[in-house]
Design a protein around this motif. Structure first.
Motif, PDB file in Angstrom:
ATOM      1  N   CYS A  59     -13.510  30.186   3.564  1.00 47.08           N
ATOM      2  CA  CYS A  59     -14.362  29.671   2.456  1.00 47.08           C
ATOM      3  C   CYS A  59     -14.777  28.280   2.632  1.00 47.08           C
ATOM      4  CB  CYS A  59     -13.192  29.808   1.311  1.00 47.08           C
ATOM      5  SG  CYS A  59     -14.094  28.967  -0.316  1.00 47.08           S
ATOM      6  N   ARG A  60     -15.888  28.040   2.604  1.00 49.35           N
ATOM      7  CA  ARG A  60     -16.814  26.841   2.472  1.00 49.35           C
ATOM      8  C   ARG A  60     -16.700  26.383   1.210  1.00 49.35           C
ATOM      9  NH1 ARG A  60     -21.797  28.230   6.467  1.00 49.35           N
ATOM     10  NH2 ARG A  60     -20.646  28.831   8.167  1.00 49.35           N
ATOM     11  N   ILE A  61     -15.639  25.655   0.763  1.00 49.52           N
ATOM     12  CA  ILE A  61     -15.659  25.029  -0.704  1.00 49.52           C
ATOM     13  C   ILE A  61     -16.444  23.990  -0.922  1.00 49.52           C
ATOM     14  CG2 ILE A  61     -13.901  24.027  -2.457  1.00 49.52           C
ATOM     15  CD1 ILE A  61     -11.762  25.477  -1.057  1.00 49.52           C
ATOM     16  N   LYS A  62     -16.724  23.203  -0.045  1.00 49.44           N
ATOM     17  CA  LYS A  62     -17.664  22.020  -0.322  1.00 49.44           C
ATOM     18  C   LYS A  62     -19.120  22.441  -0.528  1.00 49.44           C
ATOM     19  CE  LYS A  62     -14.482  18.730   1.654  1.00 49.44           C
ATOM     20  NZ  LYS A  62     -14.119  17.901   2.895  1.00 49.44           N
ATOM     21  N   ARG A 112     -19.267  29.392  -0.258  1.00 47.85           N
ATOM     22  CA  ARG A 112     -19.753  30.398   0.405  1.00 47.85           C
ATOM     23  C   ARG A 112     -18.277  30.800   1.302  1.00 47.85           C
ATOM     24  NH1 ARG A 112     -24.918  31.010   1.213  1.00 47.85           N
ATOM     25  NH2 ARG A 112     -25.211  31.880   3.245  1.00 47.85           N
ATOM     26  N   ILE A 113     -18.683  32.400   1.387  1.00 48.56           N
ATOM     27  CA  ILE A 113     -17.641  33.095   2.335  1.00 48.56           C
ATOM     28  C   ILE A 113     -18.418  33.298   3.572  1.00 48.56           C
ATOM     29  CG2 ILE A 113     -16.460  35.178   2.602  1.00 48.56           C
ATOM     30  CD1 ILE A 113     -15.086  33.637   0.752  1.00 48.56           C
ATOM     31  N   ARG A 114     -17.658  32.897   4.682  1.00 48.10           N
ATOM     32  CA  ARG A 114     -18.067  33.365   6.179  1.00 48.10           C
ATOM     33  C   ARG A 114     -17.143  34.558   6.719  1.00 48.10           C
ATOM     34  NH1 ARG A 114     -17.515  28.916  10.881  1.00 48.10           N
ATOM     35  NH2 ARG A 114     -15.418  28.923   9.976  1.00 48.10           N
ATOM     36  N   ILE A 115     -17.802  35.343   6.865  1.00 48.20           N
ATOM     37  CA  ILE A 115     -17.331  36.648   7.586  1.00 48.20           C
ATOM     38  C   ILE A 115     -17.389  36.823   8.846  1.00 48.20           C
ATOM     39  CG2 ILE A 115     -17.599  39.201   7.575  1.00 48.20           C
ATOM     40  CD1 ILE A 115     -19.043  38.798   4.554  1.00 48.20           C
ATOM     41  N   ILE A 116     -16.324  36.606  10.021  1.00 46.00           N
ATOM     42  CA  ILE A 116     -16.291  36.811  11.321  1.00 46.00           C
ATOM     43  C   ILE A 116     -15.712  38.113  11.799  1.00 46.00           C
ATOM     44  CG2 ILE A 116     -15.477  35.209  13.210  1.00 46.00           C
ATOM     45  CD1 ILE A 116     -15.179  33.089  11.215  1.00 46.00           C
ATOM     46  N   PRO A 165     -23.028  33.436  -0.353  1.00 48.74           N
ATOM     47  CA  PRO A 165     -22.355  32.854  -1.635  1.00 48.74           C
ATOM     48  C   PRO A 165     -21.127  33.575  -1.802  1.00 48.74           C
ATOM     49  CG  PRO A 165     -24.778  33.160  -1.985  1.00 48.74           C
ATOM     50  CD  PRO A 165     -24.275  34.083  -0.792  1.00 48.74           C
ATOM     51  N   ALA A 166     -19.902  32.870  -2.424  1.00 50.28           N
ATOM     52  CA  ALA A 166     -18.703  33.387  -2.720  1.00 50.28           C
ATOM     53  C   ALA A 166     -19.102  34.524  -4.014  1.00 50.28           C
ATOM     54  CB  ALA A 166     -17.837  32.423  -3.145  1.00 50.28           C
ATOM     55  N   ASP A 167     -19.882  34.232  -4.788  1.00 55.68           N
ATOM     56  CA  ASP A 167     -20.203  35.065  -5.892  1.00 55.68           C
ATOM     57  C   ASP A 167     -21.006  36.205  -5.644  1.00 55.68           C
ATOM     58  OD1 ASP A 167     -22.474  33.941  -5.665  1.00 55.68           O
ATOM     59  OD2 ASP A 167     -22.811  33.099  -7.924  1.00 55.68           O
ATOM     60  N   ASP A 168     -21.167  36.534  -4.436  1.00 48.18           N
ATOM     61  CA  ASP A 168     -22.233  37.589  -3.780  1.00 48.18           C
ATOM     62  C   ASP A 168     -21.476  39.063  -4.264  1.00 48.18           C
ATOM     63  OD1 ASP A 168     -23.284  39.962  -2.430  1.00 48.18           O
ATOM     64  OD2 ASP A 168     -24.531  38.258  -1.226  1.00 48.18           O
ATOM     65  N   PRO A 169     -22.040  39.972  -4.940  1.00 48.40           N
ATOM     66  CA  PRO A 169     -21.405  41.033  -5.220  1.00 48.40           C
ATOM     67  C   PRO A 169     -20.829  42.128  -4.132  1.00 48.40           C
ATOM     68  CG  PRO A 169     -23.476  41.090  -6.542  1.00 48.40           C
ATOM     69  CD  PRO A 169     -23.293  39.695  -5.596  1.00 48.40           C
ATOM     70  N   LEU A 170     -21.531  41.818  -2.787  1.00 50.51           N
ATOM     71  CA  LEU A 170     -21.351  42.369  -1.818  1.00 50.51           C
ATOM     72  C   LEU A 170     -19.741  42.393  -1.607  1.00 50.51           C
ATOM     73  CD1 LEU A 170     -24.360  41.928   0.564  1.00 50.51           C
ATOM     74  CD2 LEU A 170     -23.620  44.204  -0.609  1.00 50.51           C
ATOM     75  N   LEU A 171     -19.225  41.142  -1.858  1.00 52.86           N
ATOM     76  CA  LEU A 171     -17.861  40.867  -1.503  1.00 52.86           C
ATOM     77  C   LEU A 171     -16.689  41.505  -2.116  1.00 52.86           C
ATOM     78  CD1 LEU A 171     -18.253  36.886  -1.228  1.00 52.86           C
ATOM     79  CD2 LEU A 171     -17.648  38.563   0.790  1.00 52.86           C
ATOM     80  N   GLU A 172     -17.146  42.243  -3.195  1.00 56.92           N
ATOM     81  CA  GLU A 172     -16.321  43.026  -4.125  1.00 56.92           C
ATOM     82  C   GLU A 172     -15.552  44.340  -3.126  1.00 56.92           C
ATOM     83  OE1 GLU A 172     -15.485  42.449  -7.273  1.00 56.92           O
ATOM     84  OE2 GLU A 172     -16.742  40.770  -6.888  1.00 56.92           O
ATOM     85  N   VAL A 173     -16.138  44.496  -2.061  1.00 53.44           N
ATOM     86  CA  VAL A 173     -15.381  45.603  -1.074  1.00 53.44           C
ATOM     87  C   VAL A 173     -14.190  44.783  -0.530  1.00 53.44           C
ATOM     88  CG1 VAL A 173     -16.773  44.461   0.826  1.00 53.44           C
ATOM     89  CG2 VAL A 173     -16.142  46.808   1.006  1.00 53.44           C
ATOM     90  N   PHE A 174     -13.983  43.525  -0.729  1.00 58.79           N
ATOM     91  CA  PHE A 174     -12.506  42.999  -0.235  1.00 58.79           C
ATOM     92  C   PHE A 174     -11.864  42.858  -1.346  1.00 58.79           C
ATOM     93  CE2 PHE A 174     -15.348  41.371   3.252  1.00 58.79           C
ATOM     94  CZ  PHE A 174     -14.912  41.981   4.114  1.00 58.79           C
ATOM     95  N   THR A 175     -12.016  42.711  -2.723  1.00 62.00           N
ATOM     96  CA  THR A 175     -11.261  42.598  -3.794  1.00 62.00           C
ATOM     97  C   THR A 175     -10.399  43.387  -4.270  1.00 62.00           C
ATOM     98  OG1 THR A 175     -13.065  42.806  -5.448  1.00 62.00           O
ATOM     99  CG2 THR A 175     -12.995  40.891  -4.432  1.00 62.00           C
ATOM    100  N   GLY A 176     -10.494  44.733  -3.983  1.00 63.33           N
ATOM    101  CA  GLY A 176      -9.354  45.875  -4.296  1.00 63.33           C
ATOM    102  C   GLY A 176      -8.399  45.696  -3.494  1.00 63.33           C
ATOM    103  N   GLY A 209     -11.349  35.023  -4.585  1.00 65.57           N
ATOM    104  CA  GLY A 209     -11.426  34.572  -6.147  1.00 65.57           C
ATOM    105  C   GLY A 209     -11.015  33.193  -6.122  1.00 65.57           C
ATOM    106  N   TRP A 210     -10.227  32.679  -5.415  1.00 69.07           N
ATOM    107  CA  TRP A 210      -9.860  31.273  -5.108  1.00 69.07           C
ATOM    108  C   TRP A 210     -11.016  30.418  -4.761  1.00 69.07           C
ATOM    109  CZ3 TRP A 210      -9.707  28.716  -0.329  1.00 69.07           C
ATOM    110  CH2 TRP A 210      -9.354  27.302  -0.471  1.00 69.07           C
ATOM    111  N   CYS A 211     -11.756  31.059  -3.641  1.00 66.04           N
ATOM    112  CA  CYS A 211     -13.100  30.436  -3.254  1.00 66.04           C
ATOM    113  C   CYS A 211     -14.045  30.442  -4.213  1.00 66.04           C
ATOM    114  CB  CYS A 211     -13.589  31.108  -1.834  1.00 66.04           C
ATOM    115  SG  CYS A 211     -14.880  30.357  -1.167  1.00 66.04           S
ATOM    116  N   ARG A 212     -14.261  31.575  -5.108  1.00 71.82           N
ATOM    117  CA  ARG A 212     -15.217  31.596  -6.284  1.00 71.82           C
ATOM    118  C   ARG A 212     -14.958  30.320  -7.175  1.00 71.82           C
ATOM    119  NH1 ARG A 212     -15.743  38.161  -6.947  1.00 71.82           N
ATOM    120  NH2 ARG A 212     -17.151  38.294  -5.277  1.00 71.82           N
TER     121      ARG A 212
END
Length: 196
Positions: A78-81, A86-90, A132-143, A170-173
């Motif tokens: 998470c890039r909080i600043k 933003r969430i970086r996926i590596i 962006p942390a609020d991107d709906p694509l990230l829902e794949v990781f939230t369940g 959720g914390w990053c968002r």
């Protein structure tokens, strides 16, 4: 002039125009078929993830999926600043300079495709993308259900169900505020319990 005569004249002009041998190659060039083909890397096998799990990085700014005591297969940081965070996926696997790919992730009722680039970081060429942390694509990781993450040529990661990536996103968002609120809430509850 008949159409036949016009056709013959135009054909003779075309042949005459093609007669200029200055542009013709002096000699044909032969190359081996193997030299003409691009060098294709053999696909990597899917890693063994039966003992792998999600863990929180020591700095609290990332979660990593991997086998105990081994380098991670996948990291979400998470890039909080940044505004918005933003969430970086590596995806920690071999990448070559200049390569780009789509990284499909399936699970939790969602199919997401993340754009990733070959990136040199921490002394390794790996695949990275950021959203962006609020991107709906990230829902794949939230369940809390199983996830499959496939990178072309690098196999499929079978990721067991866990609440850790969802809580982290959720914390990053929330810009890191959730964690602080939870700590304050726990401290308040502890103070109330001590007062009773």
């Amino acid at each position: 002039m008949s159409a036949r005569v016009l056709f013959c004249l135009s054909l003779s002009f075309t042949v005459a125009a093609c007669d200029g041998s200055a542009d013709a190659p002096v000699q044909g060039q032969r190359i081996a078929l193997e030299d003409a083909r691009g060098k294709v890397r053999a696909p990597l096998a899917s890693p063994d993830t039966k003992d792998a799990a999600w863990t929180v990085a020591s700095n609290g700014q990332a979660v990593q999926f991997g086998n105990p005591g081994a380098p991670p297969f996948l990291t979400l940081s998470c890039r909080i600043k940044e505004n918005p965070p933003r969430i970086r996926i590596i995806r920690h696997t071999q990448a070559r300079p200049g390569e780009k790919a789509l990284f499909p992730v399936l699970g939790n009722g969602t199919i997401a495709r993340f754009k990733v680039d070959a990136t040199l970081a921490d002394n390794e060429w790996r695949w990275e993308g950021a959203v962006p942390a609020d991107d709906p694509l990230l829902e794949v990781f939230t369940g809390a259900r199983e996830i499959e993450a496939t990178l072309p040529g690098a196999g499929t990661l079978a990721i067991g169900g866990s609440r850790i990536p969802g809580e982290f996103i959720g914390w990053c968002r929330a810009g890191g505020v959730v964690r602080e609120a939870v700590v304050e809430e726990q401290q308040a509850e502890a103070a109330e319990g001590a007062a009773e």
